[in-house]
Write an enzyme that holds these catalytic residues in place. Sequence first.
Site, PDB file in Angstrom:
ATOM      1  N   GLU A 120       1.091 -11.185  12.705  1.00 29.93           N
ATOM      2  CA  GLU A 120      -0.348 -11.148  12.420  1.00 29.93           C
ATOM      3  C   GLU A 120      -0.724 -11.900  11.149  1.00 29.93           C
ATOM      4  O   GLU A 120      -1.895 -11.986  10.803  1.00 29.93           O
ATOM      5  CB  GLU A 120      -0.828  -9.695  12.325  1.00 29.93           C
ATOM      6  CG  GLU A 120      -0.561  -8.979  11.000  1.00 29.93           C
ATOM      7  CD  GLU A 120       0.842  -8.393  10.885  1.00 29.93           C
ATOM      8  OE1 GLU A 120       1.080  -7.604   9.955  1.00 29.93           O
ATOM      9  OE2 GLU A 120       1.701  -8.718  11.727  1.00 29.93           O
ATOM     10  N   GLU A 171     -14.398  -6.343   0.271  1.00 30.56           N
ATOM     11  CA  GLU A 171     -13.207  -5.518   0.500  1.00 30.56           C
ATOM     12  C   GLU A 171     -12.640  -4.974  -0.801  1.00 30.56           C
ATOM     13  O   GLU A 171     -12.153  -3.851  -0.860  1.00 30.56           O
ATOM     14  CB  GLU A 171     -12.159  -6.376   1.215  1.00 30.56           C
ATOM     15  CG  GLU A 171     -10.811  -5.719   1.435  1.00 30.56           C
ATOM     16  CD  GLU A 171      -9.751  -6.727   1.862  1.00 30.56           C
ATOM     17  OE1 GLU A 171      -8.850  -6.341   2.620  1.00 30.56           O
ATOM     18  OE2 GLU A 171      -9.808  -7.898   1.431  1.00 30.56           O
ATOM     19  N   ASP A 184      -0.380  -4.113   0.821  1.00 30.15           N
ATOM     20  CA  ASP A 184       0.181  -5.433   1.051  1.00 30.15           C
ATOM     21  C   ASP A 184      -0.734  -6.503   0.447  1.00 30.15           C
ATOM     22  O   ASP A 184      -1.839  -6.673   0.947  1.00 30.15           O
ATOM     23  CB  ASP A 184       0.416  -5.674   2.546  1.00 30.15           C
ATOM     24  CG  ASP A 184      -0.792  -5.297   3.416  1.00 30.15           C
ATOM     25  OD1 ASP A 184      -1.543  -4.379   3.041  1.00 30.15           O
ATOM     26  OD2 ASP A 184      -0.961  -5.915   4.472  1.00 30.15           O
ATOM     27  N   ASP A 214     -26.859 -19.862  -7.559  1.00 28.13           N
ATOM     28  CA  ASP A 214     -27.776 -20.884  -7.069  1.00 28.13           C
ATOM     29  C   ASP A 214     -28.665 -21.366  -8.216  1.00 28.13           C
ATOM     30  O   ASP A 214     -29.064 -20.584  -9.083  1.00 28.13           O
ATOM     31  CB  ASP A 214     -28.642 -20.326  -5.935  1.00 28.13           C
ATOM     32  CG  ASP A 214     -27.862 -20.206  -4.633  1.00 28.13           C
ATOM     33  OD1 ASP A 214     -27.288 -21.217  -4.202  1.00 28.13           O
ATOM     34  OD2 ASP A 214     -27.819 -19.095  -4.065  1.00 28.13           O
ATOM     35  N   ASP A 265      -7.490   3.192   6.421  1.00 31.73           N
ATOM     36  CA  ASP A 265      -8.901   2.807   6.287  1.00 31.73           C
ATOM     37  C   ASP A 265      -9.797   3.872   6.887  1.00 31.73           C
ATOM     38  O   ASP A 265     -10.850   4.215   6.341  1.00 31.73           O
ATOM     39  CB  ASP A 265      -9.165   1.488   7.023  1.00 31.73           C
ATOM     40  CG  ASP A 265      -8.459   0.307   6.408  1.00 31.73           C
ATOM     41  OD1 ASP A 265      -9.133  -0.556   5.835  1.00 31.73           O
ATOM     42  OD2 ASP A 265      -7.219   0.244   6.522  1.00 31.73           O
TER      43      ASP A 265
END
Length: 772
Positions: free
Chosen positions: A404, A676, A458, A106, A290
Site C-alpha cells: 500500500e 491530518e 508510521d 495569497d 482512527d
Amino acid sequence: MAPALNHPTGVSFVEERPTNVDAATYYGGGESYTRSRTYSTSHIHGYIPKKLPAFEEDWHLRPRRMSHDEKSVTGPRRFLIDVEETIRVVLEQEDTDGDFQISVTDAGPKMMALGTATSNGFKTFDIRGTYMLSNLLQELALARDHNRKRIVLDEARLTENPVDRLSRMIKNSFWHSLTRRIDGDGLEIITADPKNRTGRVNPRIYVPHGEPAMAEYYRKVAREKPHMNLDVQVLPENPDDPAFVKSLNSKPGILALAMNEIDDGKGGKTLKGIPFIVPGARFNELYNWDSYFIALGLLVDGQVTMAKGMVDHFIFEIKHYGKILNGSRSYYLCRTQPPFLTDMALQIYNQLDRSDVEANRQWLKCAIQAAIKEYHTIWVAEPRMDPKTGLSRYRPDGLGIPPETEATHFTQILEPYARKHGISVLEFSEKYNDGTIKEPGLDEYFLHDRAVRESGHDTTYRFEKRCANLGTIDLQSLLYKYEVDIGTAIREVFDDELELEEEFDLAPFPPSVESYANPYRESSRSRMQRSDEWFDRADFRKEMIDKYLWNENKNLFFDYDTVQEKQILYESVTAFWPLWAGCASEEQCWKLVTQSLRKFEVLGGVVSGTEESRGKISLERPNRQWDYPYAWPPHQIMIWVGLERYGYLDEAQRLAYRFLYMMTTAFVDFNGVVPEKFDAVKLSHLVDAEYGNQGIDFKMVPREGFGWMNAAYQVGLSFLTSHMRRAVAACTSPEVFFGSAANLQPPMFNANLPVTHPLGLAMEHLSLSTQA
C-alpha cells in the site's frame, strides 16, 4: 390607496432567518430576496447592478469606514449575490497562487465590495480580510452545490465565530462527507482506493468464508450493475495466511463488513451495509484506531448510532478476519492496530437509548466477547506476546514489501540489495516478493516495518529497525485498559459471569515460558469468564510495566526491547498513556506532570517525541511524521483525558487550548483547512514529513476535514471553559492567554523570542519549497 404589488413568480421573501445552520438548510430552498424600498424585478431578467471591486493601484482610495451603504437599523446586513460571477471575481482577484483557496499566503487586496440586499445591489459594502473572503468563497461553493444562481447571503455567515463555524461544519457536514457503506449503493465510492498502484480500477470485494448470503448479495449487485464490473471473491477459511495475503497484492480489494437484514419492499429480505466513518483523503476505508477517536467525536455530536455501527464492524472483523484490521482492504489482512475496542464499546453503551436495556446488554456482550477473543488470540498469543517478560508487542505476520506504500517509498532500502544482485530496483522487488531472491536482512527490516504500521505510528525513529522487538508503553497501557474494562463489564453488567460462545485458544496466565510449554491453569481454560481473573491480569501487567518500562531516574515510561533486554530511552509522549489507562500510580503521575510534561509541551500542544530523542535531521536522515515537531490528535486526546482522570484539569485545559488555538488559526488563515497533523512548534499544517499532509487538498470549501482531527476539535471544546472558548475564537495566543512563560522551558521554547506570525511561517515554507 397603494397599488398592488405584482411580484415575480417563484420569489420568496426572507425576513428573519437562522444564519448559523448547515448549508442544506440555508441554501436548500428556492431563490429568495429581502423586502426593500427599491425592489425591482429587473434582477429576475438578468440585470444585476454592481460596482466592480477596486484593487491594484486604486484599492487605497476606498473610504475608511468601509461602507457605501447606509447603516442598517432594521436588521443584520445581507448581500445580494450572483453566485457564478462572484466566484469568478473572488478567484481572479484574491486567489493569487491558483489553488482555489483564499489564504494568508495569497497576495490579493483582501477586499471586495458586495451589493447589499436592501438596495438590491445598487449600494455596496466592503468585506475585508482573509477570513471573511475565504468564508465568502466557501458559501458560494455551497450555494453552487445546491444549484443556486443567486443568493441573499447574511453577513453573519462571513463573520461567524470561527470556533462555532468549524464545530458546526464538523457536526453537520464533515461527518456526513466521510460516511461510507459497503453495499450496492455505497460500493462505487468505497471501492475507490487512492493507494492502489496496480493500475486496475475495476472494483473488487472480498467476502469472508461462511457468509454465503452476503456473497450472493454482492453477486446480485454485480449482475444488476454491470457498468461497475464488480469482481466478487470469497476468502478461504483462514484469510490471514501470509502467503495467501501476499498473493492478493496484485489483485487488491475492499473487504466486506457487517450488514443488517432489512425488508426489500417486495415482501422479501435484503442486506444493507452499516454506515461508518473513514479518516478521509487517501484513507477511504475503515481503520482501527482512527475509528476510536472518531467515535469520541461522534459521541460529542450525538451520533451514537454511527459510533455503535463501527463497533459492529469490529466485532464482524474479529469473527471473520481474526482481528480488528489496520484497515478494511485485502493487503491489511495480516495486520491489526492499537486496541481500543473495550473503551469504545463501553463509552457507546453508556449513551445508548435506555428504552431497551436487554438489547443494549446483549450488544455489549457481543463486543466484550469479541474483545476477549482478540485479546487471547492476538495480543497475548505468540508471536506478539513475549513469554519471558509478559509484555505484548506489535509483531504482525506478513511476507514481502508492503503493497500500500508509494512505489518509491523503499527505493533507498532496496537499492543496495539490487546492486548486490546486479539488477534494477524494480526487478529486485519482483524477485524478492516472489521468493526467487532470499535476503534475511531485508526480511528483518520488513518485519519491523510491518510492526511500525501495526503500531499506528508510521513512521518514527523511535521504532526504526526494532519495532517488532519492543514492548511499548502505549500497547501495555491499552491492554491494561482492556483487562480492567473486561473485568469491570463482567462484574457490573453480567453479574460476574460471562460464558464465551465461540471456541478459541485461551492464553495461559501468568504468561511465561513455562506456562506456554505446559497445560493452561484451570481458570484460563474455563469458558466461563469471571472478573477476578481479568483484574489479576491487569495487576500482573501493571507490575510488568513498573518493572520494565518505568524509569525512576528519568521520571518517564519507556519502551522495552525484549531481544536486547533493555529500555529504549526514546522520549515519547505515549509515556502519558498510562494516565489514560489508569495504570500509573499517583506518584508516577505527579512526576510525569511536574518533571516530564515540559519536554513535550510546545506552543501548539504536545509533540510526539522530544527533539533530543529524534536526533539531527539531514538529507540522509529526513523527518519522520511521528517525531518532533509534529502533533497528532490521538496523542492530544489521550493526554487530555489522562490528566483529567488524575485530577490535573488545569493542565488538560491548557493543552487542549493550545491545540485548538493551532487548529482555529489554521482554519481562519487557510480557507477552513482541517489537516491530518500539524507542526506544533511552527503552528503550521504545511509539513515536510515523508507523507506530507492529508486533508488539505480541496477546492473552495473543505468537505471532510480529517477524521480524528475533527474529533479532537469536538472533544477539545468539551475541556474548555466559556472564557477559553471565546479566547480561542479570537485567536488569542497561548502566550498571551496563559502568560509568556506558559510552562514552556528551554530547550523546547525561548520565552524571550517573539512568536512568528503564521503568515511569515507560511511564506517561509513557500520560499523554501521554491528553492528546493
